[in-house]
Enzyme design. Structure first.
Site, mmCIF file in Angstrom:
data_model
loop_
_atom_site.group_PDB
_atom_site.id
_atom_site.type_symbol
_atom_site.label_atom_id
_atom_site.label_comp_id
_atom_site.label_asym_id
_atom_site.label_seq_id
_atom_site.Cartn_x
_atom_site.Cartn_y
_atom_site.Cartn_z
ATOM 1 N N HIS A 75 0.821 -1.215 0.000
ATOM 2 C CA HIS A 75 0.000 0.000 0.000
ATOM 3 C C HIS A 75 0.852 1.260 0.000
ATOM 4 C CE1 HIS A 75 -4.170 -1.753 1.120
ATOM 5 N NE2 HIS A 75 -3.498 -2.561 0.333
ATOM 6 N N ASN A 103 -7.583 1.706 2.822
ATOM 7 C CA ASN A 103 -6.844 1.657 4.093
ATOM 8 C C ASN A 103 -7.711 1.861 5.318
ATOM 9 O OD1 ASN A 103 -4.367 1.185 2.863
ATOM 10 N ND2 ASN A 103 -3.964 3.379 2.579
ATOM 11 N N HIS A 202 -1.554 -13.377 0.013
ATOM 12 C CA HIS A 202 -2.829 -13.738 0.644
ATOM 13 C C HIS A 202 -2.814 -15.164 1.188
ATOM 14 C CE1 HIS A 202 -5.186 -10.316 -1.602
ATOM 15 N NE2 HIS A 202 -4.321 -9.850 -0.713
HETATM 16 C C1 HEM Z 1 -3.764 -8.108 -6.512
HETATM 17 C C2 HEM Z 1 -4.433 -7.110 -5.976
HETATM 18 C C3 HEM Z 1 -4.809 -7.114 -4.514
HETATM 19 C C4 HEM Z 1 -6.040 -6.880 -4.015
HETATM 20 C C5 HEM Z 1 -7.300 -6.558 -4.808
HETATM 21 C C6 HEM Z 1 -5.950 -7.013 -2.589
HETATM 22 C C7 HEM Z 1 -7.009 -6.822 -1.711
HETATM 23 C C8 HEM Z 1 -6.979 -7.108 -0.363
HETATM 24 C C9 HEM Z 1 -8.111 -7.023 0.509
HETATM 25 C C10 HEM Z 1 -9.509 -6.567 0.112
HETATM 26 C C11 HEM Z 1 -7.716 -7.419 1.744
HETATM 27 C C12 HEM Z 1 -8.580 -7.490 3.009
HETATM 28 C C13 HEM Z 1 -8.667 -6.099 3.609
HETATM 29 C C14 HEM Z 1 -9.778 -5.958 4.630
HETATM 30 O O1 HEM Z 1 -10.859 -6.523 4.424
HETATM 31 O O2 HEM Z 1 -9.566 -5.240 5.625
HETATM 32 C C15 HEM Z 1 -6.313 -7.754 1.656
HETATM 33 C C16 HEM Z 1 -5.546 -8.195 2.703
HETATM 34 C C17 HEM Z 1 -4.198 -8.463 2.603
HETATM 35 N N1 HEM Z 1 -3.400 -8.223 1.510
HETATM 36 FE FE1 HEM Z 1 -4.022 -7.832 -0.376
HETATM 37 N N2 HEM Z 1 -4.674 -7.319 -2.245
HETATM 38 C C18 HEM Z 1 -3.929 -7.389 -3.383
HETATM 39 C C19 HEM Z 1 -2.567 -7.614 -3.454
HETATM 40 C C20 HEM Z 1 -1.742 -7.759 -2.360
HETATM 41 C C21 HEM Z 1 -0.298 -7.703 -2.412
HETATM 42 C C22 HEM Z 1 0.529 -7.426 -3.662
HETATM 43 C C23 HEM Z 1 0.140 -7.925 -1.130
HETATM 44 C C24 HEM Z 1 1.551 -7.970 -0.622
HETATM 45 C C25 HEM Z 1 2.586 -8.361 -1.327
HETATM 46 C C26 HEM Z 1 -1.026 -8.129 -0.310
HETATM 47 C C27 HEM Z 1 -1.005 -8.455 1.024
HETATM 48 C C28 HEM Z 1 -2.126 -8.603 1.814
HETATM 49 C C29 HEM Z 1 -2.092 -9.151 3.153
HETATM 50 C C30 HEM Z 1 -0.899 -9.771 3.832
HETATM 51 C C31 HEM Z 1 -3.393 -9.047 3.667
HETATM 52 C C32 HEM Z 1 -3.882 -9.413 5.073
HETATM 53 C C33 HEM Z 1 -3.631 -8.217 5.995
HETATM 54 C C34 HEM Z 1 -3.999 -8.409 7.447
HETATM 55 O O3 HEM Z 1 -4.402 -9.491 7.875
HETATM 56 O O4 HEM Z 1 -3.900 -7.395 8.189
HETATM 57 N N3 HEM Z 1 -2.145 -7.988 -1.080
HETATM 58 N N4 HEM Z 1 -5.900 -7.535 0.366
#
Ligand code: HEM
Ligand SMILES: *[C@@H]1O[C@H](CO)[C@@H](O)[C@H](O)[C@H]1NC(C)=O
Ligand SMILES: *[C@@H]1O[C@H](CO)[C@@H](O)[C@H](O)[C@H]1NC(C)=O
Ligand SMILES: *[C@@H]1O[C@H](CO)[C@@H](O)[C@H](O)[C@H]1NC(C)=O
Length: 339
Positions: A75, A103, A202
């Protein structure tokens, strides 16, 4: 297993052939953009160990923190480059990215970054940037929950501003189509293989109900669930994610092993058990991305190697270097801004 970028041969090259190195950087070498892993070797030799130890304590207190810290780098880097713009709080001159659609009520781990920064300022005042802290914390988080190690190119400086518009527009949303997601990555210099490898993040962490509800009840406006979502998994999800209310109820992004950095995320996609629409489309909307999903599901070492490479690439997006920006003393505000 370590994807080693840089190394001592590079340092030698750097001393003897600076012009060659610069030319290489311009052609997109992984250590490009003027960053290199040994940046603090003389100015703050303890820097990496300080970050590692504070991250380890934070993850020991709460495993999910590894996921939250990993996400912060994504982010940050997608919005005006890897410059810690994400960390700035609201002030007279700043509208914080923390208030953006993606965020708000979602990005977390800022207190851990503060804790790291306090320790670094005690050891080496005014030396280690907040942007580098984010890059190191993402790597250390990955390793702590079982993922691959990589050398982190360093030497980023911190921004003098933030962009809430950038945060709203440039970070992909969970209901974006695959072409839109690919376009948003391309804009950052990341390719289709980076999209799939980095989505593998993820394999850890949690999502709120609000981020995937549309799939459970009304995916395409016809009152039906997403047909690519496994029916029994969908009905399990509906129990905790009602059609209205419960927005902040939490679900693992990888229901098999949410606290372990492995390749089960990709195995889930093969059987229609990706949680977000943006996850499942990697399997269902393009033969090219589906082939990568299968390859990573088959071979965890291949996934780890590609993930490490793509993380270095993402970490190299438009850094500030040299005399650009500043080294913030407090990651939440500009040095000149004392409220
Ligand atoms: C490909 C496009 C991506 C989309 C659309 C996306 C979207 C999301 C969404 C919607 C969530 C849940 C947020 C919530 O409901 O509060 C999430 C969580 C997360 N994302 Fe992604 N994401 C993407 C790519 C990435 C990338 C590139 C990374 C890191 C290299 C990443 C790492 C994470 C992690 C580790 C979580 C869990 C965070 C937590 O438990 O606090 N994501 N993402
Ligand atoms: C920052 O201030 C704006 C209004 O000026 C507000 O909408 C937003 O929620 C604030 N952001 C944070 C993270 O507090
Ligand atoms: C995606 O989700 C947002 C936020 O919930 C919503 O406003 C938008 O209409 C959705 N877009 C599509 C194409 O479904
Ligand atoms: C599904 O979405 C469509 C278009 O957004 C809307 O008109 C319809 O009322 C929704 N149906 C249900 C059951 O929520």
């Amino acid at each position: 297993m370590a994807a080693s970028m840089g190394g001592s041969r590079l340092v030698l090259l750097c001393l003897v052939f600076p012009v060659v190195l610069l030319a290489g950087a311009a052609h997109g070498h992984p250590w490009g953009a003027g960053l290199f892993p040994q940046f603090y070797d003389h100015s703050c030799p303890q820097a990496e160990e300080i970050v590692r130890s504070v991250v380890a304590q934070a993850v020991a207190r709460e495993t999910r923190m590894a996921a939250s810290l990993l996400r912060l780098l994504f982010h940050d880097c997608f919005v005006q480059g890897c410059d810690a713009s994400l960390l700035l709080d609201n002030s007279s001159s700043i509208v914080s990215e923390k208030g953006s659609n993606t965020n708000s009520n979602s990005a977390r781990g800022f207190e851990v970054i503060d804790e790291i920064k306090v320790a670094l300022e005690t050891a080496c005042p005014g030396t280690v940037s907040c942007a580098d802290v984010l890059a190191l914390a993402a790597r250390d988080s990955t390793v702590l929950v079982g993922g691959p190690y990589w050398d982190v190119p360093l030497g980023r400086r911190d921004s003098l501003g933030a962009s809430i518009q950038g945060s709203n527009n440039d970070i992909p949303a969970p209901n974006n189509t695959l072409p839109t997601i690919i376009t948003k990555f391309k804009r950052q210099g990341l390719d289709v293989a980076d999209v799939v490898a980095l989505s593998g993040a993820h394999t850890i962490g949690l999502s709120r109900c609000t981020s995937f509800r549309q799939r459970l009840y009304n995916q395409s406006g016809n009152g039906m669930a997403d047909a690519t979502l496994d029916a029994s998994y969908a009905s399990h999800l509906r129990q905790g994610c009602p059609s209205s209310g419960g927005d902040d109820n939490l679900f693992p992004l990888d229901f098999e092993s949410p606290a372990r950095f492995d390749n089960f995320y990709f195995n889930n996609l093969l059987v229609g058990k990706g949680l977000l629409s943006s996850d499942e489309v990697l399997m269902t909307r393009s033969p090219e991305t589906a082939a990568l999903v299968k390859a990573y599901a088959d071979d965890v070492n291949l996934f780890f190697q590609h993930f490490a490479q793509s993380m270095v690439k993402m970490g190299n997006i438009s850094p500030l270097t040299g005399a650009q920006g500043e080294i913030r003393k407090n990651c939440r505000r500009l040095n000149g801004n004392h409220y």
